[in-house]
Enzyme design. Structure first.
Site, PDB file in Angstrom:
ATOM      1  N   TYR A  31      -0.702  -2.105  -4.131  1.00 61.62           N
ATOM      2  CA  TYR A  31      -1.581  -1.136  -3.461  1.00 61.62           C
ATOM      3  C   TYR A  31      -1.570   0.201  -4.205  1.00 61.62           C
ATOM      4  O   TYR A  31      -2.611   0.773  -4.539  1.00 61.62           O
ATOM      5  CB  TYR A  31      -1.143  -0.934  -2.000  1.00 61.62           C
ATOM      6  CG  TYR A  31      -1.696   0.332  -1.385  1.00 61.62           C
ATOM      7  CD1 TYR A  31      -3.058   0.466  -1.156  1.00 61.62           C
ATOM      8  CD2 TYR A  31      -0.865   1.420  -1.080  1.00 61.62           C
ATOM      9  CE1 TYR A  31      -3.577   1.649  -0.624  1.00 61.62           C
ATOM     10  CE2 TYR A  31      -1.368   2.592  -0.552  1.00 61.62           C
ATOM     11  CZ  TYR A  31      -2.721   2.702  -0.325  1.00 61.62           C
ATOM     12  OH  TYR A  31      -3.238   3.865   0.186  1.00 61.62           O
ATOM     13  N   SER A  88      -3.366   8.662  -2.861  1.00 66.98           N
ATOM     14  CA  SER A  88      -2.190   8.639  -1.978  1.00 66.98           C
ATOM     15  C   SER A  88      -0.968   9.167  -2.708  1.00 66.98           C
ATOM     16  O   SER A  88      -0.828   8.988  -3.924  1.00 66.98           O
ATOM     17  CB  SER A  88      -1.948   7.187  -1.560  1.00 66.98           C
ATOM     18  OG  SER A  88      -0.693   7.054  -0.938  1.00 66.98           O
ATOM     19  N   LYS A 104      -4.525   2.513  -6.580  1.00 65.40           N
ATOM     20  CA  LYS A 104      -4.872   3.943  -6.497  1.00 65.40           C
ATOM     21  C   LYS A 104      -4.696   4.611  -7.864  1.00 65.40           C
ATOM     22  O   LYS A 104      -5.539   5.404  -8.306  1.00 65.40           O
ATOM     23  CB  LYS A 104      -3.994   4.645  -5.461  1.00 65.40           C
ATOM     24  CG  LYS A 104      -4.242   4.206  -4.038  1.00 65.40           C
ATOM     25  CD  LYS A 104      -5.602   4.648  -3.546  1.00 65.40           C
ATOM     26  CE  LYS A 104      -5.909   4.146  -2.159  1.00 65.40           C
ATOM     27  NZ  LYS A 104      -7.302   4.315  -1.740  1.00 65.40           N
TER      28      LYS A 104
HETATM   29  P1  NAD Z   1      -8.504   2.304   7.305  1.00 68.57           P
HETATM   30  O1  NAD Z   1      -8.168   0.893   7.010  1.00 68.57           O
HETATM   31  O2  NAD Z   1      -8.475   2.747   8.715  1.00 68.57           O
HETATM   32  O3  NAD Z   1      -9.940   2.669   6.697  1.00 68.57           O
HETATM   33  C1  NAD Z   1     -10.447   2.059   5.537  1.00 68.57           C
HETATM   34  C2  NAD Z   1     -11.837   1.550   5.862  1.00 68.57           C
HETATM   35  O4  NAD Z   1     -12.404   0.919   4.711  1.00 68.57           O
HETATM   36  C3  NAD Z   1     -11.827   0.507   7.000  1.00 68.57           C
HETATM   37  O5  NAD Z   1     -12.772   0.891   7.985  1.00 68.57           O
HETATM   38  C4  NAD Z   1     -12.245  -0.782   6.302  1.00 68.57           C
HETATM   39  O6  NAD Z   1     -12.977  -1.633   7.175  1.00 68.57           O
HETATM   40  C5  NAD Z   1     -13.065  -0.272   5.127  1.00 68.57           C
HETATM   41  N1  NAD Z   1     -13.117  -1.155   3.958  1.00 68.57           N
HETATM   42  C6  NAD Z   1     -12.084  -1.723   3.288  1.00 68.57           C
HETATM   43  N2  NAD Z   1     -12.535  -2.436   2.255  1.00 68.57           N
HETATM   44  C7  NAD Z   1     -13.892  -2.309   2.239  1.00 68.57           C
HETATM   45  C8  NAD Z   1     -14.937  -2.811   1.414  1.00 68.57           C
HETATM   46  N3  NAD Z   1     -14.683  -3.637   0.389  1.00 68.57           N
HETATM   47  N4  NAD Z   1     -16.203  -2.465   1.690  1.00 68.57           N
HETATM   48  C9  NAD Z   1     -16.480  -1.652   2.728  1.00 68.57           C
HETATM   49  N5  NAD Z   1     -15.551  -1.155   3.556  1.00 68.57           N
HETATM   50  C10 NAD Z   1     -14.270  -1.487   3.309  1.00 68.57           C
HETATM   51  O7  NAD Z   1      -7.543   3.211   6.413  1.00 68.57           O
HETATM   52  P2  NAD Z   1      -7.327   4.782   6.441  1.00 68.57           P
HETATM   53  O8  NAD Z   1      -5.942   5.012   6.893  1.00 68.57           O
HETATM   54  O9  NAD Z   1      -8.440   5.453   7.127  1.00 68.57           O
HETATM   55  O10 NAD Z   1      -7.362   5.085   4.882  1.00 68.57           O
HETATM   56  C11 NAD Z   1      -8.532   5.544   4.234  1.00 68.57           C
HETATM   57  C12 NAD Z   1      -8.253   5.670   2.743  1.00 68.57           C
HETATM   58  O11 NAD Z   1      -7.161   6.559   2.552  1.00 68.57           O
HETATM   59  C13 NAD Z   1      -7.843   4.351   2.085  1.00 68.57           C
HETATM   60  O12 NAD Z   1      -8.414   4.290   0.802  1.00 68.57           O
HETATM   61  C14 NAD Z   1      -6.325   4.459   1.998  1.00 68.57           C
HETATM   62  O13 NAD Z   1      -5.819   3.708   0.933  1.00 68.57           O
HETATM   63  C15 NAD Z   1      -6.154   5.951   1.763  1.00 68.57           C
HETATM   64  N6  NAD Z   1      -4.842   6.453   2.216  1.00 68.57           N
HETATM   65  C16 NAD Z   1      -4.430   6.219   3.488  1.00 68.57           C
HETATM   66  C17 NAD Z   1      -3.185   6.664   3.912  1.00 68.57           C
HETATM   67  C18 NAD Z   1      -2.687   6.400   5.311  1.00 68.57           C
HETATM   68  O14 NAD Z   1      -1.493   6.520   5.553  1.00 68.57           O
HETATM   69  N7  NAD Z   1      -3.519   6.067   6.265  1.00 68.57           N
HETATM   70  C19 NAD Z   1      -2.370   7.377   3.022  1.00 68.57           C
HETATM   71  C20 NAD Z   1      -2.840   7.627   1.735  1.00 68.57           C
HETATM   72  C21 NAD Z   1      -4.092   7.154   1.342  1.00 68.57           C
HETATM   73  C1  UD1 Z   2       4.142   3.884   3.406  1.00 65.49           C
HETATM   74  C2  UD1 Z   2       3.829   3.114   2.134  1.00 65.49           C
HETATM   75  C3  UD1 Z   2       3.001   4.000   1.196  1.00 65.49           C
HETATM   76  C4  UD1 Z   2       1.758   4.528   1.908  1.00 65.49           C
HETATM   77  C5  UD1 Z   2       2.191   5.276   3.168  1.00 65.49           C
HETATM   78  C6  UD1 Z   2       1.048   5.811   3.973  1.00 65.49           C
HETATM   79  C7  UD1 Z   2       5.709   1.556   1.783  1.00 65.49           C
HETATM   80  C8  UD1 Z   2       6.888   1.236   0.921  1.00 65.49           C
HETATM   81  N1  UD1 Z   2       5.065   2.713   1.488  1.00 65.49           N
HETATM   82  O1  UD1 Z   2       4.893   4.997   3.029  1.00 65.49           O
HETATM   83  O2  UD1 Z   2       2.614   3.256   0.051  1.00 65.49           O
HETATM   84  O3  UD1 Z   2       1.043   5.421   1.073  1.00 65.49           O
HETATM   85  O4  UD1 Z   2       2.947   4.357   3.998  1.00 65.49           O
HETATM   86  O5  UD1 Z   2       0.266   4.764   4.473  1.00 65.49           O
HETATM   87  O6  UD1 Z   2       5.342   0.816   2.669  1.00 65.49           O
HETATM   88  N2  UD1 Z   2      10.164   3.835   8.985  1.00 65.49           N
HETATM   89  C9  UD1 Z   2      11.129   3.353   9.857  1.00 65.49           C
HETATM   90  N3  UD1 Z   2      10.757   2.373  10.740  1.00 65.49           N
HETATM   91  C10 UD1 Z   2       9.493   1.862  10.802  1.00 65.49           C
HETATM   92  C11 UD1 Z   2       8.514   2.377   9.906  1.00 65.49           C
HETATM   93  C12 UD1 Z   2       8.900   3.350   9.007  1.00 65.49           C
HETATM   94  O7  UD1 Z   2      12.268   3.788   9.836  1.00 65.49           O
HETATM   95  O8  UD1 Z   2       9.217   0.965  11.622  1.00 65.49           O
HETATM   96  C13 UD1 Z   2      10.538   4.925   8.068  1.00 65.49           C
HETATM   97  C14 UD1 Z   2      10.344   4.626   6.600  1.00 65.49           C
HETATM   98  O9  UD1 Z   2      11.501   4.039   6.029  1.00 65.49           O
HETATM   99  C15 UD1 Z   2      10.047   6.040   6.043  1.00 65.49           C
HETATM  100  C16 UD1 Z   2       9.315   6.725   7.200  1.00 65.49           C
HETATM  101  O10 UD1 Z   2       9.672   6.005   8.364  1.00 65.49           O
HETATM  102  O11 UD1 Z   2      11.243   6.720   5.792  1.00 65.49           O
HETATM  103  C17 UD1 Z   2       7.805   6.711   7.056  1.00 65.49           C
HETATM  104  O12 UD1 Z   2       7.374   5.375   6.831  1.00 65.49           O
HETATM  105  P1  UD1 Z   2       5.817   4.996   6.710  1.00 65.49           P
HETATM  106  O13 UD1 Z   2       5.073   5.551   7.871  1.00 65.49           O
HETATM  107  O14 UD1 Z   2       5.726   3.523   6.495  1.00 65.49           O
HETATM  108  O15 UD1 Z   2       5.320   5.806   5.421  1.00 65.49           O
HETATM  109  P2  UD1 Z   2       5.857   5.809   3.914  1.00 65.49           P
HETATM  110  O16 UD1 Z   2       7.181   5.177   3.819  1.00 65.49           O
HETATM  111  O17 UD1 Z   2       5.743   7.205   3.420  1.00 65.49           O
END
Ligand code: NAD
Ligand code: UD1
Length: 348
Positions: free
Chosen positions: A148, A124, A152
């Protein structure tokens, strides 16, 4: 290839599973369903008319995991499974370190045990912390600011050490920026449990009438309109990045790190306006205090992914909002209330 996808029932995993199937790969999904439902996989089977082998499995169940590997004969692993809520990680750090770090160690042990050495890992942009130096390149300093993010960063370090210890490993670390949107069919998408932590799903629920208004977390940043800027990326572009990374790894070993973002930042106000436009619904908002730990501006320099992988994001903010809304409107309560009970995904 035969590919094991951990966390494949979740948001990014499900879109990537669909893309992998469409690219002709055979997919086995393991997921403990802690943050997802199996309906996502059932819908992918409908959309692709292909079978997904699904096993409900926790990464912390080492014996169970090893049996999946022993039977599977996988060519590659794409590892999404993890917990991802920043606030929760601060109140339950041990759960986060155990699930994300220890879970990944189990996975790597099983891979090593069964001679599977190709891995794509979901990292991430959160590993860059609140760095002010944008755009962020892969060489920007890593300084995750919450448990979190540190899971990573620690997993990235473990993967570096593993790669250095054994030249057979081929590892792609993908640092996602802000994944949003949904498959264009509106059949699969992000289904957050409880109150969404992230902006787009929150805005979508306001548009749908499930919540009254969005609170903007601060409008006094040094940005054009004072609100935070992020690099939102369509989840289908992100999914394509995984295929590109796998293709890159097939003839190679070593460890590689890529930012997956668009390279373009959008402010909170821009996102709200784009979503109002895409949905045709008003999005009331108010300005509240800053959220602790938020960076003012974060966006990627995605040059390396284009140079190495030939990958770049194609969909703009308007497309992201349109597809996110398509999913939200067709599934106002997420998967729960709209599942039409297709036959279950196949079991191992
Ligand atoms: P998500 O929660 O929708 O998907 C993660 C999946 O992993 C879920 O289906 C959950 O049930 C499963 N899971 C969690 N722990 C587990 C375990 N111990 N054993 C088996 N399954 C398990 O999240 P996502 O948004 O699809 O994210 C996927 C990956 O990408 C994650 O590792 C997350 O940290 C990373 N990531 C997500 C974002 C984002 O904004 N969504 C941003 C950067 C990185
Ligand atoms: C958040 C997480 C980051 C994670 C990323 C993607 C925090 C501090 N960071 O980041 O670790 O990798 O999500 O899952 O939580 N915002 C509002 N109102 C809201 C929600 C968000 O104004 O209700 C603003 C935030 O201040 C930011 C932007 O929208 O400026 C995006 O927020 P968000 O979607 O939570 O993503 P990140 O802040 O990038």
């Amino acid at each position: 290839m035969k590919i094991l996808v951990t966390g494949g029932a979740g948001f990014i995993g499900s879109h990537t599973v669909l893309t992998l199937l469409e690219a002709g790969h055979e997919v086995v999904v393991i997921d403990n369903l802690v943050n997802s439902v199996v309906d996502s996989l059932e819908r992918i089977e409908e959309l692709t008319e292909k079978k997904i082998m699904f096993k409900e499995m926790d990464l912390l169940d080492y014996e169970g995991l090893l049996s999946v590997f022993a039977e599977g004969r996988f060519d590659s692993v794409v590892h999404f499974a993890g917990l991802k809520a920043v606030g929760e990680s601060a109140t339950e750090p041990l759960r986060y370190y155990r699930n994300n770090v220890a879970g990944t160690l189990n996975l790597l042990d099983c891979m090593q045990e069964t001679a599977v050495h190709r891995l794509v890992f979901s990292s991430s942009a959160t590993v860059y912390g609140a760095s002010e130096a944008v755009p962020l390149t892969e060489d920007s300093p890593l300084e995750a600011m919450n448990p979190y993010g540190r899971t990573k960063q620690q997993i990235e370090e473990i993967l570096s050490d593993l790669s250095a210890s054994d030249p057979r490993w081929g590892i792609a670390v993908l640092r996602y920026f802000n994944p949003v949107g949904a498959h264009e069919s509106g059949r699969i998408g992000e289904d957050p449990k409880g109150i969404p932590n992230n902006l787009l799903p929150y805005v979508a629920q306001v548009a749908a009438g499930r919540r009254d208004k969005v609170t903007i977390f601060g409008d006094d940043y040094m940005t054009e309109d004072g609100t935070g800027i992020r690099d939102y990326i369509h989840v289908m572009d992100l999914a394509a990045g995984h295929i590109a990374a796998l293709d890159f790894l097939v003839p190679r070993t070593g460890i590689f790190r890529w930012n997956l973002g668009t390279g373009r930042g959008s402010s909170v106000i821009e996102v709200i306006s784009a979503f109002a436009e895409a949905s045709g619904r008003p999005i009331p908002y108010e300005v509240g205090p800053r959220r602790p730990g938020d960076a003012a501006v974060s966006y990627a320099d995605p040059t390396a992914a284009f140079t190495d992988l030939g990958w770049r994001a194609h969909r703009n903010l308007s497309q992201m909002c349109t597809d996110h809304w398509g999913w939200q409107e067709a599934n106002p309560e997420g998967y729960a209330k709209t599942a039409d009970h297709a036959p279950p995904a196949s079991c191992l």
